[in-house]
Design a protein around this motif. Sequence first.
Motif, PDB file in Angstrom:
ATOM      1  N   ILE A  20     -30.863  30.484  18.404  1.00  0.00           N
ATOM      2  CA  ILE A  20     -29.549  30.192  17.797  1.00  0.00           C
ATOM      3  C   ILE A  20     -29.734  29.728  16.357  1.00  0.00           C
ATOM      4  CG2 ILE A  20     -27.571  28.630  17.874  1.00  0.00           C
ATOM      5  CD1 ILE A  20     -27.814  28.722  20.946  1.00  0.00           C
ATOM      6  N   GLY A  21     -30.682  28.830  16.125  1.00  0.00           N
ATOM      7  CA  GLY A  21     -30.949  28.351  14.773  1.00  0.00           C
ATOM      8  C   GLY A  21     -31.401  29.468  13.851  1.00  0.00           C
ATOM      9  N   PHE A  22     -32.264  30.358  14.351  1.00  0.00           N
ATOM     10  CA  PHE A  22     -32.737  31.474  13.538  1.00  0.00           C
ATOM     11  C   PHE A  22     -31.598  32.419  13.182  1.00  0.00           C
ATOM     12  CE2 PHE A  22     -34.407  35.832  13.297  1.00  0.00           C
ATOM     13  CZ  PHE A  22     -35.225  35.684  12.184  1.00  0.00           C
ATOM     14  N   VAL A  23     -30.765  32.739  14.165  1.00  0.00           N
ATOM     15  CA  VAL A  23     -29.633  33.642  13.912  1.00  0.00           C
ATOM     16  C   VAL A  23     -28.667  33.013  12.908  1.00  0.00           C
ATOM     17  CG1 VAL A  23     -27.606  34.715  14.980  1.00  0.00           C
ATOM     18  CG2 VAL A  23     -29.832  34.884  16.092  1.00  0.00           C
ATOM     19  N   LEU A  24     -28.366  31.729  13.069  1.00  0.00           N
ATOM     20  CA  LEU A  24     -27.484  31.057  12.113  1.00  0.00           C
ATOM     21  C   LEU A  24     -28.085  31.042  10.710  1.00  0.00           C
ATOM     22  CD1 LEU A  24     -26.172  28.034  14.204  1.00  0.00           C
ATOM     23  CD2 LEU A  24     -24.855  29.989  13.389  1.00  0.00           C
ATOM     24  N   ALA A  25     -29.377  30.791  10.605  1.00  0.00           N
ATOM     25  CA  ALA A  25     -30.034  30.770   9.300  1.00  0.00           C
ATOM     26  C   ALA A  25     -29.980  32.148   8.643  1.00  0.00           C
ATOM     27  CB  ALA A  25     -31.477  30.294   9.440  1.00  0.00           C
ATOM     28  N   VAL A  26     -30.211  33.194   9.427  1.00  0.00           N
ATOM     29  CA  VAL A  26     -30.151  34.553   8.878  1.00  0.00           C
ATOM     30  C   VAL A  26     -28.734  34.893   8.444  1.00  0.00           C
ATOM     31  CG1 VAL A  26     -30.376  37.000   9.479  1.00  0.00           C
ATOM     32  CG2 VAL A  26     -32.182  35.396  10.098  1.00  0.00           C
ATOM     33  N   VAL A  27     -27.736  34.553   9.265  1.00  0.00           N
ATOM     34  CA  VAL A  27     -26.340  34.839   8.919  1.00  0.00           C
ATOM     35  C   VAL A  27     -25.946  34.107   7.639  1.00  0.00           C
ATOM     36  CG1 VAL A  27     -23.956  34.447   9.665  1.00  0.00           C
ATOM     37  CG2 VAL A  27     -25.613  35.435  11.247  1.00  0.00           C
ATOM     38  N   LEU A  28     -26.336  32.839   7.507  1.00  0.00           N
ATOM     39  CA  LEU A  28     -26.006  32.080   6.305  1.00  0.00           C
ATOM     40  C   LEU A  28     -26.714  32.632   5.069  1.00  0.00           C
ATOM     41  CD1 LEU A  28     -26.079  28.529   7.865  1.00  0.00           C
ATOM     42  CD2 LEU A  28     -24.076  29.704   6.948  1.00  0.00           C
ATOM     43  N   THR A  29     -27.943  33.094   5.229  1.00  0.00           N
ATOM     44  CA  THR A  29     -28.675  33.691   4.111  1.00  0.00           C
ATOM     45  C   THR A  29     -28.022  35.003   3.683  1.00  0.00           C
ATOM     46  OG1 THR A  29     -30.727  32.672   4.860  1.00  0.00           O
ATOM     47  CG2 THR A  29     -30.921  34.534   3.343  1.00  0.00           C
ATOM     48  N   VAL A  30     -27.675  35.841   4.642  1.00  0.00           N
ATOM     49  CA  VAL A  30     -27.012  37.110   4.326  1.00  0.00           C
ATOM     50  C   VAL A  30     -25.652  36.847   3.677  1.00  0.00           C
ATOM     51  CG1 VAL A  30     -25.964  39.169   5.361  1.00  0.00           C
ATOM     52  CG2 VAL A  30     -28.247  38.443   6.056  1.00  0.00           C
ATOM     53  N   ALA A  31     -24.924  35.852   4.147  1.00  0.00           N
ATOM     54  CA  ALA A  31     -23.629  35.519   3.552  1.00  0.00           C
ATOM     55  C   ALA A  31     -23.801  35.056   2.109  1.00  0.00           C
ATOM     56  CB  ALA A  31     -22.937  34.439   4.380  1.00  0.00           C
ATOM     57  N   SER A  32     -24.855  34.306   1.825  1.00  0.00           N
ATOM     58  CA  SER A  32     -25.112  33.864   0.454  1.00  0.00           C
ATOM     59  C   SER A  32     -25.402  35.046  -0.456  1.00  0.00           C
ATOM     60  CB  SER A  32     -26.297  32.897   0.425  1.00  0.00           C
ATOM     61  OG  SER A  32     -26.015  31.739   1.159  1.00  0.00           O
ATOM     62  N   PHE A  33     -26.276  35.948  -0.001  1.00  0.00           N
ATOM     63  CA  PHE A  33     -26.574  37.124  -0.799  1.00  0.00           C
ATOM     64  C   PHE A  33     -25.339  37.998  -0.982  1.00  0.00           C
ATOM     65  CE2 PHE A  33     -31.101  36.359   0.235  1.00  0.00           C
ATOM     66  CZ  PHE A  33     -31.600  36.405  -1.057  1.00  0.00           C
ATOM     67  N   ALA A  34     -24.547  38.143   0.063  1.00  0.00           N
ATOM     68  CA  ALA A  34     -23.342  38.972  -0.025  1.00  0.00           C
ATOM     69  C   ALA A  34     -22.329  38.381  -0.989  1.00  0.00           C
ATOM     70  CB  ALA A  34     -22.717  39.131   1.359  1.00  0.00           C
ATOM     71  N   ALA A  35     -22.209  37.066  -1.006  1.00  0.00           N
ATOM     72  CA  ALA A  35     -21.252  36.422  -1.917  1.00  0.00           C
ATOM     73  C   ALA A  35     -21.618  36.678  -3.372  1.00  0.00           C
ATOM     74  CB  ALA A  35     -21.202  34.915  -1.647  1.00  0.00           C
ATOM     75  N   VAL A  36     -22.905  36.779  -3.651  1.00  0.00           N
ATOM     76  CA  VAL A  36     -23.342  36.991  -5.025  1.00  0.00           C
ATOM     77  C   VAL A  36     -23.386  38.476  -5.375  1.00  0.00           C
ATOM     78  CG1 VAL A  36     -25.287  36.715  -6.611  1.00  0.00           C
ATOM     79  CG2 VAL A  36     -24.641  34.848  -5.103  1.00  0.00           C
ATOM     80  N   MET A  37     -23.947  39.284  -4.502  1.00  0.00           N
ATOM     81  CA  MET A  37     -24.189  40.689  -4.835  1.00  0.00           C
ATOM     82  C   MET A  37     -22.934  41.550  -4.834  1.00  0.00           C
ATOM     83  SD  MET A  37     -27.301  40.641  -5.632  1.00  0.00           S
ATOM     84  CE  MET A  37     -27.699  42.353  -5.791  1.00  0.00           C
ATOM     85  N   THR A  38     -21.925  41.199  -4.056  1.00  0.00           N
ATOM     86  CA  THR A  38     -20.722  42.030  -4.011  1.00  0.00           C
ATOM     87  C   THR A  38     -19.740  41.705  -5.127  1.00  0.00           C
ATOM     88  OG1 THR A  38     -19.599  40.495  -2.519  1.00  0.00           O
ATOM     89  CG2 THR A  38     -20.875  42.297  -1.506  1.00  0.00           C
ATOM     90  N   HIS A  39     -19.927  40.588  -5.809  1.00  0.00           N
ATOM     91  CA  HIS A  39     -19.027  40.143  -6.877  1.00  0.00           C
ATOM     92  C   HIS A  39     -17.579  40.064  -6.376  1.00  0.00           C
ATOM     93  CE1 HIS A  39     -22.256  40.458  -9.762  1.00  0.00           C
ATOM     94  NE2 HIS A  39     -22.503  41.686  -9.340  1.00  0.00           N
ATOM     95  N   ALA A  40     -17.401  39.744  -5.106  1.00  0.00           N
ATOM     96  CA  ALA A  40     -16.070  39.639  -4.517  1.00  0.00           C
ATOM     97  C   ALA A  40     -15.372  38.341  -4.924  1.00  0.00           C
ATOM     98  CB  ALA A  40     -16.156  39.731  -3.000  1.00  0.00           C
ATOM     99  N   LEU A  41     -16.139  37.352  -5.325  1.00  0.00           N
ATOM    100  CA  LEU A  41     -15.585  36.057  -5.706  1.00  0.00           C
ATOM    101  C   LEU A  41     -15.753  35.839  -7.204  1.00  0.00           C
ATOM    102  CD1 LEU A  41     -17.147  33.920  -2.848  1.00  0.00           C
ATOM    103  CD2 LEU A  41     -14.814  34.764  -2.956  1.00  0.00           C
ATOM    104  N   ALA A  42     -14.859  35.047  -7.754  1.00  0.00           N
ATOM    105  CA  ALA A  42     -14.997  34.638  -9.152  1.00  0.00           C
ATOM    106  C   ALA A  42     -16.256  33.779  -9.275  1.00  0.00           C
ATOM    107  CB  ALA A  42     -13.764  33.851  -9.578  1.00  0.00           C
ATOM    108  N   PRO A  43     -16.850  33.710 -10.461  1.00  0.00           N
ATOM    109  CA  PRO A  43     -18.099  32.950 -10.597  1.00  0.00           C
ATOM    110  C   PRO A  43     -18.010  31.503 -10.125  1.00  0.00           C
ATOM    111  CG  PRO A  43     -17.733  34.276 -12.552  1.00  0.00           C
ATOM    112  CD  PRO A  43     -16.502  34.412 -11.698  1.00  0.00           C
ATOM    113  N   GLY A  44     -16.911  30.827 -10.412  1.00  0.00           N
ATOM    114  CA  GLY A  44     -16.760  29.443  -9.947  1.00  0.00           C
ATOM    115  C   GLY A  44     -16.648  29.351  -8.434  1.00  0.00           C
TER     116      GLY A  44
END
Length: 109
Positions: A20-44
């Motif tokens: 469970i901890g490993f899956v959560l860590a992977v999901v959070l890491t992928v979410a971090s990369f997705a938030a930056v790489m997709t440019h879906a959010l404003a920089p702030g």
Amino acid sequence: MAQAHTTHDGSHGSYQSYIIGFVLAVVLTVASFAAVMTHALAPGMALAALGVLAVVQIVVHLVFFLHLNTSREQSWNLMCFIFAAASVVIIIGGTLFIMHDTAINMMSR
């Protein structure tokens, strides 16, 4: 010849908690990369999202891998962690305050 230590004192997690901890860590890491790489959010907003995801990932690591909890057996470990975290916050916060104050005072001349 020494015997192998086979008793389980309950301080270590089960395989299920590690998974469970490993899956959560992977999901959070992928979410971090997705938030930056997709440019879906404003920089702030991306910076705020990364901060929140980082704090959540720290909690996941503390709970699932370091087995830090609020039980009576963990009270000293928890107090040491809280003291260390507070020290880091005070040192970093104080440094940023001093740097900002110095920059403001230097720019006024």
